[in-house]
Design a protein around this motif. Structure first.
Motif, PDB file in Angstrom:
ATOM      1  N   GLY A 142     -39.313 -17.506   3.930  1.00  0.00           N
ATOM      2  CA  GLY A 142     -39.405 -16.065   4.158  1.00  0.00           C
ATOM      3  C   GLY A 142     -38.070 -15.358   4.042  1.00  0.00           C
ATOM      4  O   GLY A 142     -37.960 -14.311   3.402  1.00  0.00           O
ATOM      5  N   PHE A 143     -37.034 -15.923   4.645  1.00  0.00           N
ATOM      6  CA  PHE A 143     -35.725 -15.274   4.603  1.00  0.00           C
ATOM      7  C   PHE A 143     -35.180 -15.239   3.182  1.00  0.00           C
ATOM      8  O   PHE A 143     -34.718 -14.205   2.708  1.00  0.00           O
ATOM      9  N   VAL A 144     -35.264 -16.359   2.475  1.00  0.00           N
ATOM     10  CA  VAL A 144     -34.742 -16.435   1.104  1.00  0.00           C
ATOM     11  C   VAL A 144     -35.512 -15.474   0.203  1.00  0.00           C
ATOM     12  O   VAL A 144     -34.923 -14.754  -0.610  1.00  0.00           O
ATOM     13  N   THR A 145     -36.815 -15.424   0.349  1.00  0.00           N
ATOM     14  CA  THR A 145     -37.637 -14.521  -0.459  1.00  0.00           C
ATOM     15  C   THR A 145     -37.287 -13.070  -0.179  1.00  0.00           C
ATOM     16  O   THR A 145     -37.152 -12.255  -1.105  1.00  0.00           O
ATOM     17  N   THR A 146     -37.112 -12.747   1.080  1.00  0.00           N
ATOM     18  CA  THR A 146     -36.783 -11.367   1.453  1.00  0.00           C
ATOM     19  C   THR A 146     -35.407 -10.972   0.930  1.00  0.00           C
ATOM     20  O   THR A 146     -35.233  -9.876   0.381  1.00  0.00           O
ATOM     21  N   VAL A 147     -34.424 -11.837   1.082  1.00  0.00           N
ATOM     22  CA  VAL A 147     -33.068 -11.535   0.600  1.00  0.00           C
ATOM     23  C   VAL A 147     -33.070 -11.407  -0.924  1.00  0.00           C
ATOM     24  O   VAL A 147     -32.485 -10.465  -1.478  1.00  0.00           O
ATOM     25  N   PHE A 148     -33.727 -12.328  -1.612  1.00  0.00           N
ATOM     26  CA  PHE A 148     -33.771 -12.288  -3.078  1.00  0.00           C
ATOM     27  C   PHE A 148     -34.468 -11.011  -3.563  1.00  0.00           C
ATOM     28  O   PHE A 148     -33.991 -10.352  -4.490  1.00  0.00           O
ATOM     29  N   SER A 149     -35.575 -10.662  -2.955  1.00  0.00           N
ATOM     30  CA  SER A 149     -36.299  -9.432  -3.331  1.00  0.00           C
ATOM     31  C   SER A 149     -35.431  -8.202  -3.095  1.00  0.00           C
ATOM     32  O   SER A 149     -35.398  -7.279  -3.910  1.00  0.00           O
ATOM     33  N   SER A 150     -34.738  -8.212  -1.971  1.00  0.00           N
ATOM     34  CA  SER A 150     -33.872  -7.076  -1.649  1.00  0.00           C
ATOM     35  C   SER A 150     -32.734  -6.942  -2.664  1.00  0.00           C
ATOM     36  O   SER A 150     -32.413  -5.836  -3.112  1.00  0.00           O
ATOM     37  N   VAL A 169     -32.204  -0.652  -8.868  1.00  0.00           N
ATOM     38  CA  VAL A 169     -31.870   0.736  -8.546  1.00  0.00           C
ATOM     39  C   VAL A 169     -30.478   1.076  -9.075  1.00  0.00           C
ATOM     40  O   VAL A 169     -30.261   2.151  -9.644  1.00  0.00           O
ATOM     41  N   PHE A 170     -29.530   0.151  -8.914  1.00  0.00           N
ATOM     42  CA  PHE A 170     -28.176   0.389  -9.404  1.00  0.00           C
ATOM     43  C   PHE A 170     -28.165   0.567 -10.926  1.00  0.00           C
ATOM     44  O   PHE A 170     -27.533   1.481 -11.451  1.00  0.00           O
ATOM     45  N   LEU A 171     -28.873  -0.316 -11.650  1.00  0.00           N
ATOM     46  CA  LEU A 171     -28.883  -0.223 -13.118  1.00  0.00           C
ATOM     47  C   LEU A 171     -29.540   1.058 -13.604  1.00  0.00           C
ATOM     48  O   LEU A 171     -29.050   1.685 -14.553  1.00  0.00           O
ATOM     49  N   VAL A 172     -30.625   1.460 -12.978  1.00  0.00           N
ATOM     50  CA  VAL A 172     -31.287   2.707 -13.369  1.00  0.00           C
ATOM     51  C   VAL A 172     -30.354   3.889 -13.124  1.00  0.00           C
ATOM     52  O   VAL A 172     -30.201   4.775 -13.982  1.00  0.00           O
ATOM     53  N   ALA A 173     -29.705   3.908 -11.973  1.00  0.00           N
ATOM     54  CA  ALA A 173     -28.774   5.003 -11.656  1.00  0.00           C
ATOM     55  C   ALA A 173     -27.579   4.997 -12.612  1.00  0.00           C
ATOM     56  O   ALA A 173     -27.126   6.057 -13.060  1.00  0.00           O
ATOM     57  N   TRP A 174     -27.065   3.815 -12.942  1.00  0.00           N
ATOM     58  CA  TRP A 174     -25.922   3.703 -13.851  1.00  0.00           C
ATOM     59  C   TRP A 174     -26.274   4.209 -15.258  1.00  0.00           C
ATOM     60  O   TRP A 174     -25.504   4.942 -15.871  1.00  0.00           O
ATOM     61  N   ARG A 175     -27.448   3.825 -15.749  1.00  0.00           N
ATOM     62  CA  ARG A 175     -27.867   4.299 -17.072  1.00  0.00           C
ATOM     63  C   ARG A 175     -28.043   5.808 -17.093  1.00  0.00           C
ATOM     64  O   ARG A 175     -27.685   6.476 -18.060  1.00  0.00           O
ATOM     65  N   ARG A 176     -28.617   6.334 -16.048  1.00  0.00           N
ATOM     66  CA  ARG A 176     -28.791   7.791 -15.964  1.00  0.00           C
ATOM     67  C   ARG A 176     -27.433   8.489 -15.938  1.00  0.00           C
ATOM     68  O   ARG A 176     -27.230   9.507 -16.601  1.00  0.00           O
ATOM     69  N   PHE A 177     -26.513   7.947 -15.170  1.00  0.00           N
ATOM     70  CA  PHE A 177     -25.159   8.511 -15.098  1.00  0.00           C
ATOM     71  C   PHE A 177     -24.503   8.495 -16.476  1.00  0.00           C
ATOM     72  O   PHE A 177     -23.896   9.478 -16.894  1.00  0.00           O
ATOM     73  N   ARG A 178     -24.636   7.384 -17.204  1.00  0.00           N
ATOM     74  CA  ARG A 178     -24.026   7.288 -18.523  1.00  0.00           C
ATOM     75  C   ARG A 178     -24.651   8.263 -19.514  1.00  0.00           C
ATOM     76  O   ARG A 178     -23.956   8.864 -20.328  1.00  0.00           O
ATOM     77  N   CYS A 220     -32.723  -8.063  -5.799  1.00  0.00           N
ATOM     78  CA  CYS A 220     -33.293  -7.648  -7.090  1.00  0.00           C
ATOM     79  C   CYS A 220     -33.595  -6.153  -7.098  1.00  0.00           C
ATOM     80  O   CYS A 220     -33.302  -5.457  -8.079  1.00  0.00           O
ATOM     81  N   LEU A 221     -34.167  -5.671  -6.013  1.00  0.00           N
ATOM     82  CA  LEU A 221     -34.463  -4.237  -5.920  1.00  0.00           C
ATOM     83  C   LEU A 221     -33.183  -3.406  -5.948  1.00  0.00           C
ATOM     84  O   LEU A 221     -33.106  -2.390  -6.653  1.00  0.00           O
ATOM     85  N   SER A 222     -32.173  -3.856  -5.234  1.00  0.00           N
ATOM     86  CA  SER A 222     -30.891  -3.133  -5.226  1.00  0.00           C
ATOM     87  C   SER A 222     -30.258  -3.120  -6.616  1.00  0.00           C
ATOM     88  O   SER A 222     -29.745  -2.089  -7.066  1.00  0.00           O
ATOM     89  N   ALA A 223     -30.298  -4.258  -7.308  1.00  0.00           N
ATOM     90  CA  ALA A 223     -29.723  -4.330  -8.659  1.00  0.00           C
ATOM     91  C   ALA A 223     -30.485  -3.419  -9.616  1.00  0.00           C
ATOM     92  O   ALA A 223     -29.879  -2.739 -10.452  1.00  0.00           O
TER      93      ALA A 223
END
Length: 147
Positions: free
Chosen positions: A20-28, A35-44, A30-33
């Motif tokens: 459970g902990f590993v799955t939750t951390v990994f999902s978190s 969101v970051f990539l979408v925001a970075w592409r929009r910024f560019r 992936c979601l953060s990455a």
């Protein structure tokens, strides 16, 4: 750290599973990455768009800064050809001989567009498609004010 990923004091059942902990951390992560990539592409893309608009402003400023001089140069020349390619070539030659600083392709394109538009307006004025300011137009009567 564990509580932050599981939602502090909320019970979801994931905290008791073996992975459970590993799955939750990994999902978190992936979601953060994502969101970051979408925001970075929009910024560019916004940065590129702003750069393009800034270039358009520079081109316009350069052309408008030399427009009076170019107008004076063209008055002593025969009329420019109607064909856009021939007009551009002729204009390049006139500008090269004038001693003005070199014009970029974008600047020449804008200058040709301005000159074509001016020619169209002059031709429409000659053809009588202008607004005749000397004729008095009848205006509708003014509405009566309620007293």
């Amino acid at each position: 750290v564990c509580r932050a990923f599981f939602g502090m004091n909320l019970v979801s059942g994931l905290e008791s599973t073996a992975r459970g902990f590993v799955t939750t951390v990994f999902s978190s992560l992936c979601l953060s990455a994502t969101v970051f990539l979408v925001a970075w592409r929009r910024f560019r893309s916004v940065s590129r768009e702003q750069g393009s608009r800034l270039n358009d402003v520079k081109v316009l400023k350069s052309v408008l800064g030399h427009l009076d001089t170019i107008g004076l140069l063209l008055r002593s020349q025969p009329a420019l050809p109607r064909n856009p390619k021939e007009m551009r070539e002729r204009l390049e030659g006139v500008l090269r001989l004038s001693g003005l600083p070199g014009f970029a392709p974008d600047e020449l394109s804008l200058l040709c567009a301005i000159l074509r538009r001016q020619r169209e307006q002059e031709e429409s004025l000659e053809a009588g498609q202008q607004w005749n300011w000397s004729k008095k137009q009848k205006l509708p009567p003014a509405p009566e004010l309620a007293s």
